[in-house]
Design an enzyme around this catalytic site. Structure first.
Site, mmCIF file in Angstrom:
data_model
loop_
_atom_site.group_PDB
_atom_site.id
_atom_site.type_symbol
_atom_site.label_atom_id
_atom_site.label_comp_id
_atom_site.label_asym_id
_atom_site.label_seq_id
_atom_site.Cartn_x
_atom_site.Cartn_y
_atom_site.Cartn_z
ATOM 1 N N SER A 27 0.834 -1.214 0.000
ATOM 2 C CA SER A 27 0.000 0.000 0.000
ATOM 3 C C SER A 27 0.865 1.259 0.000
ATOM 4 O O SER A 27 0.346 2.370 -0.008
ATOM 5 C CB SER A 27 -0.938 -0.001 1.215
ATOM 6 N N ASN A 114 -2.257 -2.541 13.257
ATOM 7 C CA ASN A 114 -3.716 -2.387 13.200
ATOM 8 C C ASN A 114 -4.196 -1.116 13.903
ATOM 9 O O ASN A 114 -5.049 -0.390 13.377
ATOM 10 C CB ASN A 114 -4.398 -3.622 13.800
ATOM 11 N N THR A 159 -40.780 24.822 -10.683
ATOM 12 C CA THR A 159 -41.004 23.437 -10.273
ATOM 13 C C THR A 159 -41.099 22.678 -11.586
ATOM 14 O O THR A 159 -41.589 23.224 -12.591
ATOM 15 C CB THR A 159 -42.304 23.252 -9.463
ATOM 16 N N HIS A 160 -40.624 21.467 -11.611
ATOM 17 C CA HIS A 160 -40.588 20.670 -12.854
ATOM 18 C C HIS A 160 -39.844 21.399 -13.975
ATOM 19 O O HIS A 160 -40.103 21.143 -15.152
ATOM 20 C CB HIS A 160 -42.012 20.322 -13.342
ATOM 21 N N SER A 281 -14.382 26.592 -27.731
ATOM 22 C CA SER A 281 -14.408 25.375 -28.536
ATOM 23 C C SER A 281 -13.312 25.473 -29.578
ATOM 24 O O SER A 281 -13.011 26.559 -30.075
ATOM 25 C CB SER A 281 -15.774 25.248 -29.213
ATOM 26 N N LYS A 287 -18.306 29.756 -29.173
ATOM 27 C CA LYS A 287 -18.691 29.009 -27.969
ATOM 28 C C LYS A 287 -18.041 29.524 -26.699
ATOM 29 O O LYS A 287 -16.934 30.017 -26.685
ATOM 30 C CB LYS A 287 -18.338 27.519 -28.137
ATOM 31 N N ASN A 289 -18.104 27.615 -23.128
ATOM 32 C CA ASN A 289 -18.638 26.420 -22.466
ATOM 33 C C ASN A 289 -18.417 26.455 -20.949
ATOM 34 O O ASN A 289 -17.351 26.846 -20.492
ATOM 35 C CB ASN A 289 -17.993 25.154 -23.044
ATOM 36 N N GLU A 294 -19.788 21.815 -15.441
ATOM 37 C CA GLU A 294 -20.088 20.442 -15.860
ATOM 38 C C GLU A 294 -19.249 19.430 -15.082
ATOM 39 O O GLU A 294 -19.730 18.365 -14.688
ATOM 40 C CB GLU A 294 -19.844 20.289 -17.361
ATOM 41 N N TYR A 321 -9.646 -6.684 12.312
ATOM 42 C CA TYR A 321 -8.993 -6.206 11.090
ATOM 43 C C TYR A 321 -8.910 -7.307 10.046
ATOM 44 O O TYR A 321 -8.624 -8.459 10.351
ATOM 45 C CB TYR A 321 -7.562 -5.714 11.411
ATOM 46 N N GLN A 326 -7.471 -2.311 3.799
ATOM 47 C CA GLN A 326 -6.451 -1.492 3.144
ATOM 48 C C GLN A 326 -7.030 -0.766 1.924
ATOM 49 O O GLN A 326 -6.476 0.225 1.456
ATOM 50 C CB GLN A 326 -5.277 -2.386 2.718
ATOM 51 N N LYS A 329 -8.207 3.518 1.818
ATOM 52 C CA LYS A 329 -7.529 4.808 1.667
ATOM 53 C C LYS A 329 -7.648 5.445 0.292
ATOM 54 O O LYS A 329 -7.936 6.633 0.171
ATOM 55 C CB LYS A 329 -6.054 4.647 2.055
HETATM 56 N N1 ARG Z 1 -1.243 -1.359 5.168
HETATM 57 C C1 ARG Z 1 -2.194 -1.844 6.095
HETATM 58 C C2 ARG Z 1 -3.545 -1.168 5.855
HETATM 59 O O1 ARG Z 1 -3.558 -0.194 5.209
HETATM 60 C C3 ARG Z 1 -1.744 -1.605 7.488
HETATM 61 C C4 ARG Z 1 -2.288 -2.563 8.490
HETATM 62 C C5 ARG Z 1 -1.692 -3.897 8.294
HETATM 63 N N2 ARG Z 1 -2.110 -4.802 9.303
HETATM 64 C C6 ARG Z 1 -1.980 -6.122 9.153
HETATM 65 N N3 ARG Z 1 -2.414 -6.856 10.117
HETATM 66 N N4 ARG Z 1 -1.469 -6.655 8.074
HETATM 67 O O2 ARG Z 1 -4.558 -1.632 6.287
#
Ligand code: ARG
Length: 462
Positions: A27, A114, A159-160, A281, A287, A289, A294, A321, A326, A329
């Site tokens: 990660s 964790n 409305t509408h 454009s 144009k 735009n 948008e 966990y 993971q 993120k």
């Molecule tokens: N890179 C992991 C995550 O984003 C960190 C936690 C890892 N924990 C584990 N027990 N392998 O979740």
């Protein structure tokens, strides 16, 4: 040649991971965005370990100094990120060991990745809530400035998407102020709830070391420690609250963006977007735009997509966990980046747009928009039940339609042909300015109300 086992956890492994395993597992490509939070968490943890006598002050000082070096290496782009070390937590710790040697190995006492990742991510999302709060405050100011300038500009209310009744520009802008105000409260509320520290939950069950969770919570700006270690490492509801608040707000932004797209069209000509927020454009020289509007209209797709994605990842996961988590993120990072961009672009567009006051007022008078005012007059002045007044007004609209004119263009005798008691003063309520000025009920569109609401919001925003 077989790769050697991971230096952080490879004690029981004879061989290293397959290259594909490493690729799916790592990660570091994205969680390096939490480097500052990771280091803050580690500094707080090390200081606590020393204060409770779990590690020596000398080791803690070496760790503190080493972490600051790591931080500056990251900030200056000198840090050698390694995929083999999986994630930000192990990258930082491995580098710390290179820098300070043996004491680095004591940092992970009474801690697990964790609770470490849970604390890093909470800190990151909390900071994002603060950035969003600032951005929403700026958007509110921009909307309020428009509302104040156009407290009595008359425009059609729809409305509408059919002309319904005249409203004021200021009132329409204040509708978005209310929505964005609630969005802001949602983020503030989510922030309050997420501001508890998971640090010290360790892997999942807590620890036998005499740690001080209050101390680390305080050092990291949390209101206190989370009460259940399993919950602390297992849940990502704080990230989901961020994403759902962002989704609702992005939905609001998309509606305003859609209105700006419609309003800036040649058919409407309600607003002129500034050059700064328009594009040309490559083939049609005339144009102009509304690309920014948008794109804001579209951003809800990925923001709500992230919300659905993370909700789906979390759904059905057994406590505590699992590596599935993971996947949290990238969704949040992408949604947050695009959300911030959309907020900034919307703020700029709203600040720089110019309402076309004549077009707004002319459009307000079309579509028999004061028919309700006429019906209300029949009720008030002739004592008619509203249902009957509605019917009579319908006949008057039909008469105007037959003459191909608007209601104020009918003559008194046209009107009296429909109902003999109608008097000349009915024409007073048929003008759009009178119509909006009369709507003084609380929350109504009258310019006086708009001015009062603008003043109240300005007070609130300080
Ligand atoms: N890179 C992991 C995550 O984003 C960190 C936690 C890892 N924990 C584990 N027990 N392998 O979740």
């Amino acid at each position: 040649m077989t790769k050697s086992a991971n230096s952080m956890w490879g004690g029981r492994f004879a061989a290293g991971p397959d290259a594909i395993m490493e690729a799916i597992n790592a990660s570091i490509g994205f969680d390096q965005r939490m480097a500052a939070q990771d280091i803050a968490g580690s500094r707080a943890h090390a200081a606590m370990l020393a204060a409770t006598g779990i590690i020596s002050d000398t080791d803690a000082a070496a760790i503190e100094e080493g972490l600051l070096t790591v931080l500056s290496e990251i900030e200056t782009g000198k840090f050698p990120f390694s995929t083999a070390l999986e994630d930000i937590h192990m990258n930082v710790e491995a580098r710390l060991r290179d820098l300070i040697g043996e004491p680095a190995g004591r940092l992970h006492t009474a801690r697990s990745r964790n609770d470490q990742v849970a604390v890093d991510f909470r800190l990151w999302v909390r900071e994002q809530c603060d950035a969003v709060d600032d951005a929403l405050a700026r958007l509110l100011q921009a909307l309020l400035a428009q509302a104040e300038a156009g407290a009595d500009w008359v425009m059609p209310g729809f409305t509408h998407l059919q002309v319904a009744q005249p409203v004021t520009w200021g009132h329409h802008m204040l509708a978005y102020v209310e929505m964005i105000g609630r969005d802001r409260a949602r983020f503030a509320d989510a922030r309050k709830r997420m501001n508890l520290s998971p640090l010290g939950a360790a892997a999942l069950a807590g620890t036998s070391f005499p740690i001080d969770r209050e101390m680390t919570a305080k050092a990291l700006g949390f209101d206190g420690p989370m009460a259940n270690s399993l919950d602390a490492v297992a849940d990502r509801d704080f990230a989901l609250e961020f994403l759902s608040s962002a989704s609702i707000c992005a939905m609001h932004l998309s509606r305003l963006a859609e209105e700006l797209v419609i309003w800036s069209s040649a058919q409407f000509r309600f607003v002129k977007m500034s050059d700064k927020w328009s594009t040309g454009s490559s083939i049609m020289p005339q144009k102009r735009n509304p690309d920014a509007a948008e794109l804001i209209r579209a951003k809800i797709g990925r923001i709500f997509g992230a919300n659905v994605a993370l909700m789906t990842v979390m759904k059905g996961l057994p406590l505590t966990y699992s590596k599935d988590m993971q996947e949290d993120k990238e969704q949040v990072f992408d949604a947050a980046d695009n959300f911030m961009l959309a907020l900034a672009a919307m703020t700029g567009m709203v600040s720089d747009m110019t309402a076309n006051v004549e077009s707004l007022e002319a459009a307000a008078a079309t579509g028999f928009s004061t028919a309700t005012d006429l019906a209300d007059w029949l009720v008030r002045e002739l004592g008619m039940p509203f249902r009957e007044a509605h019917h009579v007004t319908g006949s008057l609209v039909a008469a105007a339609e037959a003459k191909n004119c608007d209601l104020p263009d009918l003559t008194l005798s046209d009107m009296q042909a429909v109902h003999q008691d109608i008097r000349q003063d009915v024409f007073d309520v048929l003008g759009v300015k009178n119509s909006v000025a009369s709507r003084t009920s609380f929350g109504g569109t009258a310019p006086a109300n708009v001015r009062a609401q603008v003043a109240a919001w300005k007070d609130r925003l300080g």
